[in-house]
Design a protein around this motif. Structure first.
Motif, mmCIF file in Angstrom:
data_model
loop_
_atom_site.group_PDB
_atom_site.id
_atom_site.type_symbol
_atom_site.label_atom_id
_atom_site.label_comp_id
_atom_site.label_asym_id
_atom_site.label_seq_id
_atom_site.Cartn_x
_atom_site.Cartn_y
_atom_site.Cartn_z
ATOM 1 N N ASP A 1 0.858 -1.179 0.000
ATOM 2 C CA ASP A 1 0.000 0.000 0.000
ATOM 3 C C ASP A 1 0.900 1.236 0.000
ATOM 4 O O ASP A 1 2.017 1.204 0.528
ATOM 5 N N GLY A 2 0.414 2.322 -0.570
ATOM 6 C CA GLY A 2 1.227 3.523 -0.597
ATOM 7 C C GLY A 2 0.416 4.729 -1.026
ATOM 8 O O GLY A 2 -0.797 4.639 -1.253
ATOM 9 N N PHE A 3 1.084 5.860 -1.143
ATOM 10 C CA PHE A 3 0.421 7.054 -1.650
ATOM 11 C C PHE A 3 1.467 8.013 -2.193
ATOM 12 O O PHE A 3 2.665 7.918 -1.884
ATOM 13 N N ILE A 4 1.018 8.928 -3.033
ATOM 14 C CA ILE A 4 1.837 10.048 -3.473
ATOM 15 C C ILE A 4 1.200 11.313 -2.925
ATOM 16 O O ILE A 4 0.027 11.593 -3.200
ATOM 17 N N ALA A 5 1.937 12.063 -2.136
ATOM 18 C CA ALA A 5 1.476 13.366 -1.673
ATOM 19 C C ALA A 5 1.906 14.415 -2.687
ATOM 20 O O ALA A 5 2.991 14.321 -3.265
ATOM 21 N N TYR A 6 1.044 15.384 -2.918
ATOM 22 C CA TYR A 6 1.422 16.472 -3.820
ATOM 23 C C TYR A 6 0.923 17.785 -3.259
ATOM 24 O O TYR A 6 -0.106 17.865 -2.601
ATOM 25 N N ALA A 7 1.705 18.837 -3.512
ATOM 26 C CA ALA A 7 1.426 20.151 -2.933
ATOM 27 C C ALA A 7 1.336 21.199 -4.028
ATOM 28 O O ALA A 7 2.157 21.232 -4.938
ATOM 29 N N GLN A 8 0.320 22.049 -3.910
ATOM 30 C CA GLN A 8 0.123 23.214 -4.755
ATOM 31 C C GLN A 8 -0.184 24.398 -3.844
ATOM 32 O O GLN A 8 -0.465 24.213 -2.652
ATOM 33 N N PRO A 9 -0.132 25.615 -4.363
ATOM 34 C CA PRO A 9 -0.485 26.760 -3.513
ATOM 35 C C PRO A 9 -1.884 26.670 -2.912
ATOM 36 O O PRO A 9 -2.150 27.229 -1.847
ATOM 37 N N THR A 10 -2.785 25.943 -3.585
ATOM 38 C CA THR A 10 -4.158 25.821 -3.091
ATOM 39 C C THR A 10 -4.323 24.733 -2.037
ATOM 40 O O THR A 10 -5.388 24.635 -1.424
ATOM 41 N N GLY A 11 -3.314 23.886 -1.822
ATOM 42 C CA GLY A 11 -3.453 22.855 -0.811
ATOM 43 C C GLY A 11 -2.615 21.623 -1.090
ATOM 44 O O GLY A 11 -1.935 21.511 -2.115
ATOM 45 N N VAL A 12 -2.670 20.684 -0.159
ATOM 46 C CA VAL A 12 -1.946 19.418 -0.243
ATOM 47 C C VAL A 12 -2.957 18.284 -0.287
ATOM 48 O O VAL A 12 -3.963 18.309 0.429
ATOM 49 N N ALA A 13 -2.691 17.283 -1.131
ATOM 50 C CA ALA A 13 -3.569 16.121 -1.233
ATOM 51 C C ALA A 13 -2.726 14.876 -1.403
ATOM 52 O O ALA A 13 -1.512 14.949 -1.643
ATOM 53 N N ILE A 14 -3.340 13.706 -1.262
ATOM 54 C CA ILE A 14 -2.658 12.440 -1.502
ATOM 55 C C ILE A 14 -3.462 11.604 -2.487
ATOM 56 O O ILE A 14 -4.683 11.681 -2.534
ATOM 57 N N ARG A 15 -2.752 10.812 -3.283
ATOM 58 C CA ARG A 15 -3.367 9.788 -4.129
ATOM 59 C C ARG A 15 -2.957 8.434 -3.550
ATOM 60 O O ARG A 15 -1.824 7.997 -3.720
ATOM 61 N N PRO A 16 -3.860 7.755 -2.821
ATOM 62 C CA PRO A 16 -3.506 6.470 -2.206
ATOM 63 C C PRO A 16 -3.643 5.296 -3.178
ATOM 64 O O PRO A 16 -4.384 5.366 -4.162
ATOM 65 N N PHE A 17 -2.930 4.214 -2.845
ATOM 66 C CA PHE A 17 -2.969 2.972 -3.609
ATOM 67 C C PHE A 17 -3.119 1.813 -2.634
ATOM 68 O O PHE A 17 -2.405 1.738 -1.631
ATOM 69 N N ASP A 18 -4.047 0.915 -2.941
ATOM 70 C CA ASP A 18 -4.292 -0.276 -2.126
ATOM 71 C C ASP A 18 -3.803 -1.481 -2.909
ATOM 72 O O ASP A 18 -4.463 -1.941 -3.833
ATOM 73 N N ALA A 19 -2.570 -1.961 -2.549
ATOM 74 C CA ALA A 19 -1.958 -3.096 -3.250
ATOM 75 C C ALA A 19 -1.948 -2.867 -4.758
ATOM 76 O O ALA A 19 -2.266 -3.753 -5.546
ATOM 77 N N GLY A 20 -1.608 -1.667 -5.153
ATOM 78 C CA GLY A 20 -1.512 -1.333 -6.565
ATOM 79 C C GLY A 20 -2.765 -0.766 -7.182
ATOM 80 O O GLY A 20 -2.730 -0.260 -8.310
ATOM 81 N N LYS A 21 -3.872 -0.822 -6.476
ATOM 82 C CA LYS A 21 -5.133 -0.290 -7.006
ATOM 83 C C LYS A 21 -5.265 1.178 -6.615
ATOM 84 O O LYS A 21 -5.274 1.513 -5.434
ATOM 85 N N PRO A 22 -5.379 2.100 -7.603
ATOM 86 C CA PRO A 22 -5.496 3.516 -7.250
ATOM 87 C C PRO A 22 -6.839 3.841 -6.622
ATOM 88 O O PRO A 22 -7.878 3.344 -7.049
ATOM 89 N N LEU A 23 -6.805 4.673 -5.604
ATOM 90 C CA LEU A 23 -8.009 5.151 -4.940
ATOM 91 C C LEU A 23 -8.171 6.647 -5.229
ATOM 92 O O LEU A 23 -7.328 7.270 -5.860
ATOM 93 N N GLY A 24 -9.246 7.239 -4.787
ATOM 94 C CA GLY A 24 -9.517 8.640 -5.072
ATOM 95 C C GLY A 24 -8.564 9.578 -4.357
ATOM 96 O O GLY A 24 -8.079 9.291 -3.263
ATOM 97 N N GLU A 25 -8.292 10.718 -4.988
ATOM 98 C CA GLU A 25 -7.439 11.721 -4.369
ATOM 99 C C GLU A 25 -8.128 12.304 -3.132
ATOM 100 O O GLU A 25 -9.336 12.542 -3.124
ATOM 101 N N THR A 26 -7.344 12.533 -2.090
ATOM 102 C CA THR A 26 -7.881 12.983 -0.806
ATOM 103 C C THR A 26 -7.179 14.257 -0.354
ATOM 104 O O THR A 26 -5.977 14.242 -0.063
ATOM 105 N N PRO A 27 -7.877 15.399 -0.266
ATOM 106 C CA PRO A 27 -7.259 16.611 0.273
ATOM 107 C C PRO A 27 -6.937 16.437 1.758
ATOM 108 O O PRO A 27 -7.706 15.829 2.499
#
Length: 296
Positions: free
Chosen positions: A260-286
């Motif tokens: 399992d993992g995620f990619i965090a990303y940051a923009q001036p408007t905020g920070v969000a993560i894109r999580p993965f469940d055993a390789g399956k992408p899940l929805g982006e979460t602010p």
């Protein structure tokens, strides 16, 4: 303010290395357990731009730049003492290496074998991305040039290693036909597979990577129109995808040992993560609140 480098071992002692304020000497400090105090800092030698990693069995390596050379230090798990290797990792000791975007990175497998990557000025006028294993206090006699032939200068290497020291991935930036592109190469034994693009055909900078102990992983980079992510699954790099529209989006991946993992990303408007469940992408979460203002 110099950036610290930190490494840890699951369930055991973390190890950190940093260049403190007003100091030009990278220092290493460790702790035996989470509820124990940090030990006294140990100077490793004059230099800057540190990197550090620790194996599950408590062997650690640190690298840093000293007068245009990439230096290597090793923490012995039995004596808890650091040893500075007498020879730089550079392929050509007289060439400029480890400075600026050529800074080094190090990863350590479960068996205590280290893998170092860095940038080095080549005799052809390009900067090259190199990789070299280290066994105990001995550097491999077979450093690898990961730079893609026929393209421009390469820099900004990042890497991560599996528990098995035969396998690792290195990602880096290289100029191709005037555009900044992101590549990835898999180490297999003593050599590396051919380079593959990790940017979905987009110009990008600032590559990042995180692997599980079994080699599942996530890559990310900063593209001109958005952040860019890619999944490593079954030893293959999957198609890249966008992360939050907006140029200059900073990214950072993380990967757990259960894949399992995620990619965090940051923009001036905020920070969000894109999580993965055993390789399956899940929805982006602010994870930040817009009403509290811009973030960085």
């Amino acid at each position: 303010f110099p950036t610290p480098a930190v490494a840890s071992c699951p369930g055991s002692r973390p190890s950190a290395r940093t260049s403190p304020r007003r100091s030009t000497s990278p220092r290493a400090s460790g702790k035996a357990a989470g509820d124990q105090p940090w030990g006294a800092p140990v100077p490793l030698g004059p230099g800057s731009l540190p990197s550090a990693d620790m194996s599950i069995n408590n062997t650690a390596y640190a690298t840093f730049t000293q007068a245009g050379n990439v230096m290597v230090a090793r923490l012995d798990r039995r004596t808890n003492a650091w040893t500075l290797l007498p020879t730089p990792a550079d392929v050509v000791p007289g060439a400029n290496a480890g400075t600026g975007l050529l800074r080094s990175r190090v990863a350590v497998s479960a068996d205590g074998v280290g893998l170092i990557t860095w940038g080095e000025q080549g005799g052809d006028g390009r900067t090259h991305v190199m990789a070299r294993k280290v066994f105990g206090t001995n550097l491999s006699a077979s450093p690898q040039d990961l730079t893609v032939p026929g393209a421009g200068s390469a820099d900004s290497p990042e890497l991560d290693a599996e528990d098995d020291s035969s396998f690792a991935w290195v990602t880096f930036r290289q100029t191709v036909d005037g555009a900044s592109r992101i590549f990835a190469r898999r180490q297999r034994g003593t050599a590396f597979d051919d380079a593959v693009f990790a940017d979905g055909g987009n110009a990008a900078v600032e590559p990042r990577i995180a692997l599980s102990c079994r080699g599942e992983g996530l890559l990310s980079s900063t593209g001109g129109g958005s952040g860019i992510g890619a999944l490593l699954r079954n030893d293959l790099l999957q198609p890249a995808f966008g992360l939050g529209p907006g140029g200059g989006t900073a990214t950072s991946p993380a990967m757990a040992e259960n894949s399992d993992g995620f990619i965090a990303y940051a923009q001036p408007t905020g920070v969000a993560i894109r999580p993965f469940d055993a390789g399956k992408p899940l929805g982006e979460t602010p994870i930040t609140r817009a009403e509290l203002g811009p973030v960085d």
